[in-house]
Scaffold this motif. Structure first.
Motif, PDB file in Angstrom:
ATOM      1  N   SER A  69      23.156  33.936 -55.776  1.00 14.06           N
ATOM      2  CA  SER A  69      21.762  33.972 -55.319  1.00 14.06           C
ATOM      3  C   SER A  69      21.396  32.701 -54.578  1.00 14.06           C
ATOM      4  O   SER A  69      21.879  31.610 -54.894  1.00 14.06           O
ATOM      5  N   ASP A  70      20.527  32.833 -53.596  1.00 16.10           N
ATOM      6  CA  ASP A  70      20.067  31.679 -52.844  1.00 16.10           C
ATOM      7  C   ASP A  70      19.361  30.692 -53.762  1.00 16.10           C
ATOM      8  O   ASP A  70      18.493  31.069 -54.554  1.00 16.10           O
ATOM      9  N   GLY A  71      19.729  29.451 -53.662  1.00 15.66           N
ATOM     10  CA  GLY A  71      19.107  28.399 -54.459  1.00 15.66           C
ATOM     11  C   GLY A  71      19.658  28.262 -55.864  1.00 15.66           C
ATOM     12  O   GLY A  71      19.302  27.310 -56.578  1.00 15.66           O
ATOM     13  N   ARG A 115      29.921  34.902 -51.317  1.00 12.47           N
ATOM     14  CA  ARG A 115      28.769  34.202 -51.892  1.00 12.47           C
ATOM     15  C   ARG A 115      29.099  33.574 -53.236  1.00 12.47           C
ATOM     16  O   ARG A 115      28.662  32.465 -53.535  1.00 12.47           O
ATOM     17  N   ARG A 119      31.043  29.992 -50.657  1.00 14.72           N
ATOM     18  CA  ARG A 119      29.679  29.506 -50.411  1.00 14.72           C
ATOM     19  C   ARG A 119      29.140  28.786 -51.640  1.00 14.72           C
ATOM     20  O   ARG A 119      28.540  27.706 -51.520  1.00 14.72           O
ATOM     21  N   ARG A 123      28.116  24.787 -51.949  1.00 14.81           N
ATOM     22  CA  ARG A 123      26.763  24.408 -52.380  1.00 14.81           C
ATOM     23  C   ARG A 123      26.800  23.553 -53.640  1.00 14.81           C
ATOM     24  O   ARG A 123      26.047  22.580 -53.770  1.00 14.81           O
TER      25      ARG A 123
END
Length: 255
Positions: A69-71, A115, A119, A123
């Motif tokens: 998930s983003d963030g 993701r 990714r 991150r």
């Protein structure tokens, strides 16, 4: 030999089972504080209870999140910093890809694998970097796969591709951040995880053939074979080792 990780804080993704659990238990035995990240709180809490029996319950915390998930990666690191004041060791263990033929993979499958894999690794590395610099260095350990160097990669294309991207990112971290005291390694393990146990149960003949290709004749134990070796890589005992791929697979692969 038990390595000394006293005073170190380790953020471990996929910490609720399998290799993540094995690494966390060995880190705890070595004196590290463990921040376990994963999608299923009940599994994380079960591992936290095991760790509390090894060390103090104050030295382990859990954080439920899907790193795809983003963030999510940044939030997990922020929570670790708030809980323990910093991060010294990052173990990139979570990844949702699994072997599947190319024509059955699908774009959604590949996108989610990217993701949760490269990714998320990028991150998480970027997010822990300032803390590691502030604390005088750190160690990044990323779980990849020997499937990328198999004699036959049939069925492993997407899975191995995402792991290879993780390998390159980790190697690059060792190159770019080495002067800041940050070391980075990849580990390519064979371990008796819940997923592998399911595969063995459902593919007994193929599994038997697979084990025959391992010179040591067995699949590794997540704690004794994988966790102890990862603890060594995270400790000062290997302080001049960085940028390596360590195959913990009983001698099967040819890295």
């Amino acid at each position: 030999m038990t390595e000394n990780l006293t005073g170190k804080v380790a953020l471990i993704t996929g910490g609720g089972q399998g290799i993540g659990r094995g690494v966390a238990l060995e880190f705890a035995r070595a004196g590290a504080k463990c921040f376990l990240v994963g999608r299923t709180r009940s599994k994380l809490e079960a591992v936290a209870e095991e760790i509390a029996q090894v060390t103090s319950a104050a030295d382990v915390a859990v954080y439920e999140v899907d790193i795809a998930s983003d963030g999510a990666c940044e939030a997990a690191v922020s929570a670790a910093l708030e809980t323990f004041g910093g991060v010294d060791i990052l173990v990139n263990n979570a990844n949702s890809a699994f072997p599947v033929p190319l024509d059955e993979s699908g774009d959604d499958f590949f996108d989610y694998a990217l993701r949760t894999g490269p990714r998320a690794v990028l991150r998480l590395m970027r997010a822990v970097h300032p803390s590691m610099v502030e604390r005088g260095g750190g160690v990044i350990i990323t779980m990849i796969t020997s499937s990328a160097v198999r004699w036959d990669t049939s069925g492993f294309g997407v899975y191995a591709a995402t792991k290879e991207a993780m390998r390159v990112l980790t190697r690059t971290a060792s190159s770019e951040w080495g002067h800041e005291g940050i070391r980075a390694h990849c580990v390519a393990p064979h371990a008796l995880t819940p997923a592998l146990e399911w595969w063995i149960e459902n593919n007994p003949e193929e599994a038997e053939e697979f084990v025959r290709t391992i010179p040591m004749g067995r699949i590794g134990d997540p704690e004794r074979d994988i966790g102890q070796a990862v603890a060594f890589l995270a400790s000062d005992s290997s302080r001049y080792l960085s940028g390596a791929v360590i195959p913990l697979d009983g001698g099967q692969s040819r890295w």
